[in-house]
Scaffold this active site. Structure first.
Site, PDB file in Angstrom:
ATOM      1  CG  HIS A 117      -2.129  -0.907   1.005  1.00 36.33           C
ATOM      2  ND1 HIS A 117      -2.925  -1.349   2.033  1.00 36.33           N
ATOM      3  CD2 HIS A 117      -2.629  -1.507  -0.118  1.00 36.33           C
ATOM      4  CE1 HIS A 117      -3.862  -2.148   1.557  1.00 36.33           C
ATOM      5  NE2 HIS A 117      -3.703  -2.270   0.258  1.00 36.33           N
ATOM      6  N   GLY A 190      -2.376  -9.024  12.518  1.00 37.14           N
ATOM      7  CA  GLY A 190      -3.035  -7.723  12.687  1.00 37.14           C
ATOM      8  C   GLY A 190      -3.715  -7.182  11.451  1.00 37.14           C
ATOM      9  CB  SER A 191      -4.585  -7.998   8.284  1.00 36.54           C
ATOM     10  OG  SER A 191      -5.355  -7.500   7.192  1.00 36.54           O
ATOM     11  CB  ALA A 217      -7.201  -7.831  18.366  1.00 34.29           C
TER      12      ALA A 217
HETATM   13  N1  APR Z   1      -2.602  -7.109  17.738  1.00 28.58           N
HETATM   14  C1  APR Z   1      -3.163  -7.846  16.754  1.00 28.58           C
HETATM   15  N2  APR Z   1      -4.272  -7.453  16.062  1.00 28.58           N
HETATM   16  C2  APR Z   1      -4.806  -6.262  16.409  1.00 28.58           C
HETATM   17  C3  APR Z   1      -4.272  -5.444  17.436  1.00 28.58           C
HETATM   18  C4  APR Z   1      -3.122  -5.922  18.117  1.00 28.58           C
HETATM   19  N3  APR Z   1      -2.545  -5.221  19.109  1.00 28.58           N
HETATM   20  N4  APR Z   1      -5.045  -4.322  17.535  1.00 28.58           N
HETATM   21  C5  APR Z   1      -6.010  -4.438  16.592  1.00 28.58           C
HETATM   22  N5  APR Z   1      -5.874  -5.596  15.927  1.00 28.58           N
HETATM   23  C6  APR Z   1      -6.646  -6.109  14.810  1.00 28.58           C
HETATM   24  C7  APR Z   1      -8.050  -5.580  14.713  1.00 28.58           C
HETATM   25  O1  APR Z   1      -8.938  -6.421  15.435  1.00 28.58           O
HETATM   26  C8  APR Z   1      -8.318  -5.655  13.202  1.00 28.58           C
HETATM   27  O2  APR Z   1      -8.959  -6.885  12.856  1.00 28.58           O
HETATM   28  O3  APR Z   1      -5.991  -5.667  13.637  1.00 28.58           O
HETATM   29  C9  APR Z   1      -6.936  -5.618  12.570  1.00 28.58           C
HETATM   30  C10 APR Z   1      -6.678  -4.347  11.797  1.00 28.58           C
HETATM   31  O4  APR Z   1      -7.579  -4.327  10.724  1.00 28.58           O
HETATM   32  P1  APR Z   1      -7.686  -3.001   9.859  1.00 28.58           P
HETATM   33  O5  APR Z   1      -7.756  -1.814  10.734  1.00 28.58           O
HETATM   34  O6  APR Z   1      -8.769  -3.225   8.851  1.00 28.58           O
HETATM   35  O7  APR Z   1      -6.274  -2.899   9.134  1.00 28.58           O
HETATM   36  P2  APR Z   1      -5.808  -3.615   7.803  1.00 28.58           P
HETATM   37  O8  APR Z   1      -6.299  -5.005   7.732  1.00 28.58           O
HETATM   38  O9  APR Z   1      -4.338  -3.382   7.712  1.00 28.58           O
HETATM   39  O10 APR Z   1      -6.547  -2.717   6.693  1.00 28.58           O
HETATM   40  C11 APR Z   1      -6.211  -2.926   5.341  1.00 28.58           C
HETATM   41  O11 APR Z   1      -7.467  -0.959   4.730  1.00 28.58           O
HETATM   42  O12 APR Z   1      -8.076   1.236   5.093  1.00 28.58           O
HETATM   43  C12 APR Z   1      -7.242   0.411   4.377  1.00 28.58           C
HETATM   44  O13 APR Z   1      -5.198   1.049   3.429  1.00 28.58           O
HETATM   45  C13 APR Z   1      -5.789   0.712   4.641  1.00 28.58           C
HETATM   46  O14 APR Z   1      -3.914  -0.817   4.639  1.00 28.58           O
HETATM   47  C14 APR Z   1      -5.225  -0.598   5.157  1.00 28.58           C
HETATM   48  C15 APR Z   1      -6.209  -1.611   4.619  1.00 28.58           C
END
Ligand code: APR
Ligand code: ZN
Length: 247
Positions: A117, A190-191, A217
């Site tokens: 990204h 963490g996604s 999480a």
């Molecule tokens: N450890 C592990 N997981 C965690 C923690 C933690 N400390 N804190 C939060 N989480 C989890 C949340 O429960 C969530 O499911 O991390 C995940 C983050 O998900 P998103 O916020 O959707 O992030 P991501 O998956 O990286 O989003 C993908 O979406 O908005 C766009 O470009 C942006 O790159 C991003 C893409």
């Protein structure tokens, strides 16, 4: 049981690949996008983080990015990042594919990082093409909203990240998919695994026969495909896995 199983799978990995999202940086103080307290629970991503809305009105983007950018610039790697560095150094991982643009994997010492990204460390003027560091532009936000290009005065300064509606960086996606298709273990950290085509990367690994480990999480749509699902914090779970590998 599950941390032990994850350690066992990683210890046997010939080509382990990690796929990380915003949750990997949450314990560095950078808010996630979804899940508890996520950015998109406060703002509509289409209105503040799509290329169409940005071209119409960069201010809406920068009003949100100003706060997030200050946090990201001040953020430091957390124990989860450091555990991934150790897993790579010990040979259990060969690369990290990340959706994150904060640069914390590189800052923590990970060597092979693929940013699908883009990177928020640089800002490019879409009117004349010059690039500036994010830290320099961040400082200008105190007196300029939206920031103006120091060269042409244009107001379409955009961090080098992929906004909604923009194409993915071709070389990064190609490398990420090649890593996924040759991986024997895919470690997701963490996604939410809801944003495509990025989420197609761990899916490609599974389809190519890789074992899937998910550390997150909250539940994800891919949990049923995983051999191991650990619902926990990356900064705690990854060091726990590492400690079992004596790495
Ligand atoms: N450890 C592990 N997981 C965690 C923690 C933690 N400390 N804190 C939060 N989480 C989890 C949340 O429960 C969530 O499911 O991390 C995940 C983050 O998900 P998103 O916020 O959707 O992030 P991501 O998956 O990286 O989003 C993908 O979406 O908005 C766009 O470009 C942006 O790159 C991003 C893409
Ligand atoms: Zn310019």
């Amino acid at each position: 049981m599950t941390v032990e199983r994850a350690a066992e799978l990683l210890s046997a990995a010939r080509k382990g690949v990690a796929f990380t999202g915003a949750g990997a940086s949450a314990e560095s103080g950078i808010p996630t996008f979804r899940g508890v307290g996520g950015l998109w629970t406060k703002y509509d991503p289409v209105k503040v983080s799509s290329i169409d809305s940005f071209m119409r009105d960069p201010t809406a983007y920068w009003m949100v990015s100003k706060e997030r950018g200050a946090i990201a610039l001040a953020a430091r790697p957390n124990p989860g990042h450091l555990a991934l560095v150790a897993l790579e150094a010990a040979g259990f991982l060969v690369a990290i594919v990340t959706q994150n643009t904060d640069g914390l994997h590189q800052a923590s010492g990970s060597r092979h990082v693929v940013e699908v990204h883009g990177s928020s460390r640089t800002v490019q003027c879409l009117d004349c093409g010059i690039r500036e560091s994010r830290a320099v532009v961040q400082a200008r936000l105190a007196v300029q909203m939206p920031p103006q290009c120091k060269s042409c005065g244009g107001t379409h300064l955009k961090p080098s990240v992929v906004l909604f509606g923009e194409p993915m960086p071709v070389a990064a996606m190609h490398e990420a998919l090649a890593l996924a298709q040759s991986a024997d273990v895919m470690l997701v950290v963490g996604s939410s695994l809801v944003v495509h085509p990025a989420a197609d990367i761990p899916l490609a690994a599974v389809r190519s026969g890789a074992t899937l480990i998910i550390v997150n999480a909250e539940p994800t749509p891919f949990d049923s495909l995983a051999d191991v699902v650990i619902h926990g914090r990356a900064g705690e779970v990854l060091p726990a896995i590492l400690s079992l590998l004596n790495a």
